[in-house]
Design a protein around this motif. Structure first.
Motif, PDB file in Angstrom:
ATOM      1  N   GLN A 197      38.622 -14.211  43.191  1.00 54.22           N
ATOM      2  CA  GLN A 197      38.189 -15.603  43.329  1.00 54.22           C
ATOM      3  C   GLN A 197      38.478 -16.081  44.739  1.00 54.22           C
ATOM      4  O   GLN A 197      39.535 -15.800  45.302  1.00 54.22           O
ATOM      5  CB  GLN A 197      38.871 -16.522  42.319  1.00 54.22           C
ATOM      6  CG  GLN A 197      38.260 -17.929  42.342  1.00 54.22           C
ATOM      7  CD  GLN A 197      38.718 -18.801  41.187  1.00 54.22           C
ATOM      8  OE1 GLN A 197      39.896 -18.884  40.900  1.00 54.22           O
ATOM      9  NE2 GLN A 197      37.770 -19.459  40.534  1.00 54.22           N
ATOM     10  N   ASP A 198      37.490 -16.788  45.288  1.00 55.58           N
ATOM     11  CA  ASP A 198      37.547 -17.308  46.651  1.00 55.58           C
ATOM     12  C   ASP A 198      37.734 -18.821  46.560  1.00 55.58           C
ATOM     13  O   ASP A 198      37.288 -19.445  45.599  1.00 55.58           O
ATOM     14  CB  ASP A 198      36.200 -16.956  47.308  1.00 55.58           C
ATOM     15  CG  ASP A 198      36.030 -17.519  48.704  1.00 55.58           C
ATOM     16  OD1 ASP A 198      37.025 -17.872  49.342  1.00 55.58           O
ATOM     17  OD2 ASP A 198      34.867 -17.603  49.158  1.00 55.58           O
ATOM     18  N   PHE A 199      38.399 -19.408  47.543  1.00 54.36           N
ATOM     19  CA  PHE A 199      38.565 -20.870  47.609  1.00 54.36           C
ATOM     20  C   PHE A 199      37.752 -21.360  48.792  1.00 54.36           C
ATOM     21  O   PHE A 199      38.138 -21.153  49.935  1.00 54.36           O
ATOM     22  CB  PHE A 199      40.047 -21.220  47.756  1.00 54.36           C
ATOM     23  CG  PHE A 199      40.841 -20.926  46.513  1.00 54.36           C
ATOM     24  CD1 PHE A 199      41.113 -19.616  46.148  1.00 54.36           C
ATOM     25  CD2 PHE A 199      41.281 -21.949  45.695  1.00 54.36           C
ATOM     26  CE1 PHE A 199      41.819 -19.331  44.987  1.00 54.36           C
ATOM     27  CE2 PHE A 199      42.004 -21.682  44.529  1.00 54.36           C
ATOM     28  CZ  PHE A 199      42.272 -20.370  44.179  1.00 54.36           C
ATOM     29  N   LYS A 200      36.609 -22.005  48.508  1.00 47.11           N
ATOM     30  CA  LYS A 200      35.648 -22.279  49.577  1.00 47.11           C
ATOM     31  C   LYS A 200      35.898 -23.586  50.313  1.00 47.11           C
ATOM     32  O   LYS A 200      35.519 -23.734  51.467  1.00 47.11           O
ATOM     33  CB  LYS A 200      34.231 -22.289  48.987  1.00 47.11           C
ATOM     34  CG  LYS A 200      33.795 -20.908  48.504  1.00 47.11           C
ATOM     35  CD  LYS A 200      32.365 -20.592  48.871  1.00 47.11           C
ATOM     36  CE  LYS A 200      32.037 -19.116  48.764  1.00 47.11           C
ATOM     37  NZ  LYS A 200      31.616 -18.669  47.441  1.00 47.11           N
ATOM     38  N   ARG A 201      36.524 -24.543  49.627  1.00 47.05           N
ATOM     39  CA  ARG A 201      36.715 -25.835  50.292  1.00 47.05           C
ATOM     40  C   ARG A 201      37.905 -25.798  51.246  1.00 47.05           C
ATOM     41  O   ARG A 201      38.845 -25.049  51.031  1.00 47.05           O
ATOM     42  CB  ARG A 201      36.939 -26.939  49.252  1.00 47.05           C
ATOM     43  CG  ARG A 201      35.786 -27.109  48.285  1.00 47.05           C
ATOM     44  CD  ARG A 201      34.640 -27.847  48.934  1.00 47.05           C
ATOM     45  NE  ARG A 201      33.604 -28.132  47.956  1.00 47.05           N
ATOM     46  CZ  ARG A 201      32.866 -29.233  47.959  1.00 47.05           C
ATOM     47  NH1 ARG A 201      33.052 -30.153  48.905  1.00 47.05           N
ATOM     48  NH2 ARG A 201      31.949 -29.410  47.051  1.00 47.05           N
ATOM     49  N   ALA A 226      24.948  -9.545  50.931  1.00 44.56           N
ATOM     50  CA  ALA A 226      24.548  -8.151  51.103  1.00 44.56           C
ATOM     51  C   ALA A 226      25.657  -7.337  51.757  1.00 44.56           C
ATOM     52  O   ALA A 226      25.390  -6.309  52.365  1.00 44.56           O
ATOM     53  CB  ALA A 226      23.272  -8.085  51.949  1.00 44.56           C
ATOM     54  N   ARG A 227      26.888  -7.797  51.607  1.00 47.19           N
ATOM     55  CA  ARG A 227      28.024  -7.238  52.347  1.00 47.19           C
ATOM     56  C   ARG A 227      29.304  -7.620  51.620  1.00 47.19           C
ATOM     57  O   ARG A 227      29.292  -8.432  50.703  1.00 47.19           O
ATOM     58  CB  ARG A 227      28.041  -7.876  53.736  1.00 47.19           C
ATOM     59  CG  ARG A 227      27.833  -9.398  53.562  1.00 47.19           C
ATOM     60  CD  ARG A 227      28.357 -10.278  54.587  1.00 47.19           C
ATOM     61  NE  ARG A 227      28.069 -11.666  54.223  1.00 47.19           N
ATOM     62  CZ  ARG A 227      28.891 -12.463  53.561  1.00 47.19           C
ATOM     63  NH1 ARG A 227      30.068 -12.021  53.169  1.00 47.19           N
ATOM     64  NH2 ARG A 227      28.558 -13.707  53.275  1.00 47.19           N
ATOM     65  N   PHE A 228      30.408  -7.021  52.068  1.00 50.30           N
ATOM     66  CA  PHE A 228      31.721  -7.424  51.554  1.00 50.30           C
ATOM     67  C   PHE A 228      31.945  -8.907  51.836  1.00 50.30           C
ATOM     68  O   PHE A 228      31.575  -9.409  52.898  1.00 50.30           O
ATOM     69  CB  PHE A 228      32.825  -6.652  52.275  1.00 50.30           C
ATOM     70  CG  PHE A 228      33.060  -5.253  51.775  1.00 50.30           C
ATOM     71  CD1 PHE A 228      33.805  -5.031  50.634  1.00 50.30           C
ATOM     72  CD2 PHE A 228      32.561  -4.158  52.467  1.00 50.30           C
ATOM     73  CE1 PHE A 228      34.052  -3.741  50.176  1.00 50.30           C
ATOM     74  CE2 PHE A 228      32.805  -2.856  52.021  1.00 50.30           C
ATOM     75  CZ  PHE A 228      33.546  -2.656  50.875  1.00 50.30           C
ATOM     76  N   GLY A 229      32.583  -9.603  50.911  1.00 49.78           N
ATOM     77  CA  GLY A 229      32.908 -11.017  51.114  1.00 49.78           C
ATOM     78  C   GLY A 229      34.225 -11.155  51.869  1.00 49.78           C
ATOM     79  O   GLY A 229      35.096 -10.303  51.804  1.00 49.78           O
ATOM     80  N   ASP A 230      34.335 -12.254  52.575  1.00 43.44           N
ATOM     81  CA  ASP A 230      35.540 -12.563  53.321  1.00 43.44           C
ATOM     82  C   ASP A 230      35.980 -13.958  52.876  1.00 43.44           C
ATOM     83  O   ASP A 230      35.178 -14.891  52.981  1.00 43.44           O
ATOM     84  CB  ASP A 230      35.188 -12.554  54.821  1.00 43.44           C
ATOM     85  CG  ASP A 230      36.406 -12.640  55.721  1.00 43.44           C
ATOM     86  OD1 ASP A 230      37.458 -13.120  55.268  1.00 43.44           O
ATOM     87  OD2 ASP A 230      36.280 -12.237  56.893  1.00 43.44           O
ATOM     88  N   PRO A 231      37.148 -14.148  52.295  1.00 42.65           N
ATOM     89  CA  PRO A 231      38.353 -13.313  52.299  1.00 42.65           C
ATOM     90  C   PRO A 231      38.581 -12.443  51.060  1.00 42.65           C
ATOM     91  O   PRO A 231      39.654 -11.838  50.932  1.00 42.65           O
ATOM     92  CB  PRO A 231      39.472 -14.351  52.398  1.00 42.65           C
ATOM     93  CG  PRO A 231      38.959 -15.517  51.616  1.00 42.65           C
ATOM     94  CD  PRO A 231      37.462 -15.523  51.822  1.00 42.65           C
ATOM     95  N   GLU A 232      37.611 -12.327  50.139  1.00 39.75           N
ATOM     96  CA  GLU A 232      37.878 -11.542  48.921  1.00 39.75           C
ATOM     97  C   GLU A 232      38.209 -10.083  49.229  1.00 39.75           C
ATOM     98  O   GLU A 232      39.030  -9.451  48.541  1.00 39.75           O
ATOM     99  CB  GLU A 232      36.675 -11.591  47.971  1.00 39.75           C
ATOM    100  CG  GLU A 232      36.335 -12.969  47.443  1.00 39.75           C
ATOM    101  CD  GLU A 232      35.224 -13.611  48.245  1.00 39.75           C
ATOM    102  OE1 GLU A 232      35.287 -13.580  49.496  1.00 39.75           O
ATOM    103  OE2 GLU A 232      34.284 -14.141  47.632  1.00 39.75           O
ATOM    104  N   THR A 233      37.540  -9.519  50.253  1.00 41.45           N
ATOM    105  CA  THR A 233      37.788  -8.118  50.612  1.00 41.45           C
ATOM    106  C   THR A 233      39.269  -7.865  50.874  1.00 41.45           C
ATOM    107  O   THR A 233      39.812  -6.811  50.536  1.00 41.45           O
ATOM    108  CB  THR A 233      36.972  -7.769  51.876  1.00 41.45           C
ATOM    109  OG1 THR A 233      35.599  -7.941  51.545  1.00 41.45           O
ATOM    110  CG2 THR A 233      37.218  -6.349  52.339  1.00 41.45           C
TER     111      THR A 233
HETATM  112  N1  GLY Z   1      33.728 -15.536  50.635  1.00 41.45           N
HETATM  113  C1  GLY Z   1      32.377 -15.878  50.743  1.00 41.45           C
HETATM  114  C2  GLY Z   1      31.563 -14.997  51.554  1.00 41.45           C
HETATM  115  O1  GLY Z   1      32.000 -13.966  52.028  1.00 41.45           O
HETATM  116  O2  GLY Z   1      30.399 -15.306  51.736  1.00 41.45           O
END
Ligand code: GLY
Ligand code: AMP
Length: 447
Positions: free
Chosen positions: A233-237, A308-315
């Motif tokens: 889970q990512d925290f976007k705000r 279409a790629r690894f997410g940041d910061p989930e990676t």
């Molecule tokens: N964490 C959201 C993104 O990589 O787009």
């Protein structure tokens, strides 16, 4: 190709898993070029380096990768330049971190030159590059998602807003680094955002609002076989309690103790496999990482977005937990041999990452501030720090150079332990004006 076994760090399960993958695939990518400079790419390079035995390169890389990968300057969005660099380095594998080179067709150029590449070609990367395209693929493959309408004028946007009602969701149809989306109860603010996008020449997608918690599930695919990684889970705000503007992501954690047990199976059958099959059917197979951004709504699982790629910061948290050697997995995806990969092995540990952001982020960040405290953070057991917006100044001091400056990662036997370590690490970091959220993984850790 240079064939040498993945040696791992010489200890126990990781070594055995590495040797198994190497034997199974009968090869090992030993020269690996990673494109990008963020904490995501630092995390990828760190995982590859931990396997041992590889020669790693990063373009452009960042100061944190210093001891792990040789760094070089290449025009990341030029297929010709990246291919020339990969050939000069005799790269066995190129891993493309950010979306822009994917959308620019860098993976196509590499594959055309016979260089194995982890990352989709331009036609498949449109799943991220165009929200309207992603909606079309989801419609064609029966994937559950928010109802949506494309608008190119103020009156079309207004009609769509009234059709879906509040809260209003308006998305720039192009790439916007996670900041092109406005979710608001104000019809006026929604229309203003649409006007802003039209002014910049982009249509907007107006969407039905999805309630419920968000989940990111990464799926590695070679265009046929789909291998899910662990949900995160990512925290976007920008601010605590999900207040403030959207950002690229302020923190993440994995695993998700509250998620339904069949979440991954459902995502595979309802989302990832149908999309991968539809892309292949259209003659534009998706080879790389399909990032499924999901909402667990009262009506079930729905897709918010694809990347279409690894997410940041989930990676940063997912890779901290992956025990299977990353190189074998990425290489199998790049070479169409994922069906031969063994089931992934995961550490029992949890991982939490806290992003240290520069003053004024997500607005134009204040840069050039001296960063201290990374060594102290990494002296805490279970803590490592991944760099993103950093550079070395003329006196070789580490200074801030972007909005998201560092990702402090904590691992531990429970989410609470991992979280405690991540925050203990975050507290040691000194950078004037910097800020971080204090509630990453709090609710999940408290059960
Ligand atoms: N964490 C959201 C993104 O990589 O787009
Ligand atoms: P996106 O760029 O599509 O990922 O959107 C960025 C963020 O905006 C998401 O992570 C959500 O928090 C929010 N968002 C996007 N679409 C919706 C939607 N249809 N309903 C509710 N929130 C949304």
């Amino acid at each position: 190709m240079d064939v040498r076994p993945i040696l791992g760090d010489g200890t126990g399960a990781a070594k055995h898993a590495a040797l198994r993958v190497a034997r199974q695939l009968r090869l090992t990518a030993v020269n690996i070029l990673v494109l990008g400079s963020g904490a995501r790419e630092h995390g990828i390079v760190r995982s590859l380096a931990q396997e041992g035995g590889h020669q790693l390169y990063a373009a452009p890389g960042n100061p944190g990768m210093g001891g792990l990968a040789r760094q070089l300057q290449v025009d990341l969005n030029s297929g010709a330049d990246v291919t020339a660099a990969a050939q000069r380095l005799a790269a066995d594998l190129v891993v493309i971190g950010p979306e822009a080179p994917l959308i620019a067709g860098v993976a196509d150029a590499l594959r055309a030159a016979g260089v194995p590449c982890f990352g989709p070609g331009a036609d498949a990367a449109k799943l991220e590059g165009s929200k309207a395209f992603a909606k079309d693929i989801m419609r064609a493959s029966g994937v559950p998602t928010a109802g949506a309408a494309v608008a190119t004028t103020r009156s079309e946007a207004a009609a769509a807003l009234d059709r879906f009602g509040a809260p209003y969701v308006v998305k720039n149809d192009g790439l916007a680094a996670g900041k092109g989306v406005v979710v608001t109860d104000s019809r006026e603010a929604a229309l203003d955002h649409a006007e802003l996008c039209f002014g910049a020449g982009a249509p907007v997608v107006v969407e039905e609002y999805l309630d419920g918690p968000e989940i990111s599930l990464f799926c590695v695919t070679d265009g046929r076989t789909v291998v899910p990684l662990a949900p995160a889970q990512d925290f976007k705000r920008a601010l605590d309690n999900d207040e403030g503007p959207n950002t690229g992501g302020m923190g993440a954690y994995s695993p998700l103790p509250w998620a339904p047990a069949d979440l991954t199976a459902q995502t595979l059958s309802q989302v990832a496999r149908p999309v991968v099959a539809e892309m292949s059917r259209r003659g534009t197979p998706f080879q790389g990482l399909l990032y499924c951004g999901l909402a667990l709504t009262s009506e079930g699982l729905k897709v918010i977005e694809f990347n279409a790629r690894f997410g940041d910061p989930e990676t940063q948290v997912v890779l901290a937990r992956l025990a299977t050697p990353l190189s074998g997995l990425l290489f199998a995806a790049a070479t169409g041999t994922l069906d031969r990969a063994e089931p992934l092995v995961w550490s029992a540990d949890a991982a939490v990452t806290v992003v240290i952001a520069a003053e004024n982020y997500p607005g134009p960040p204040v840069t050039g501030g001296v960063i201290a405290g990374i060594e102290e953070a990494e002296a805490i057991p279970g803590v490592h720090v991944l760099q993103a917006g950093t550079r070395l100044d003329s006196s070789s001091r580490l200074v801030s150079a972007g909005g998201r400056v560092l990702s402090v990662v904590g691992t531990g036997p429970t989410l609470a332990a991992a979280r405690g370590r991540a925050y203990a690490g975050a507290r040691t970091i000194r950078l004037d004006g910097s800020h971080y959220r204090t509630d990453i993984a709090r609710r999940a850790a408290e059960g």
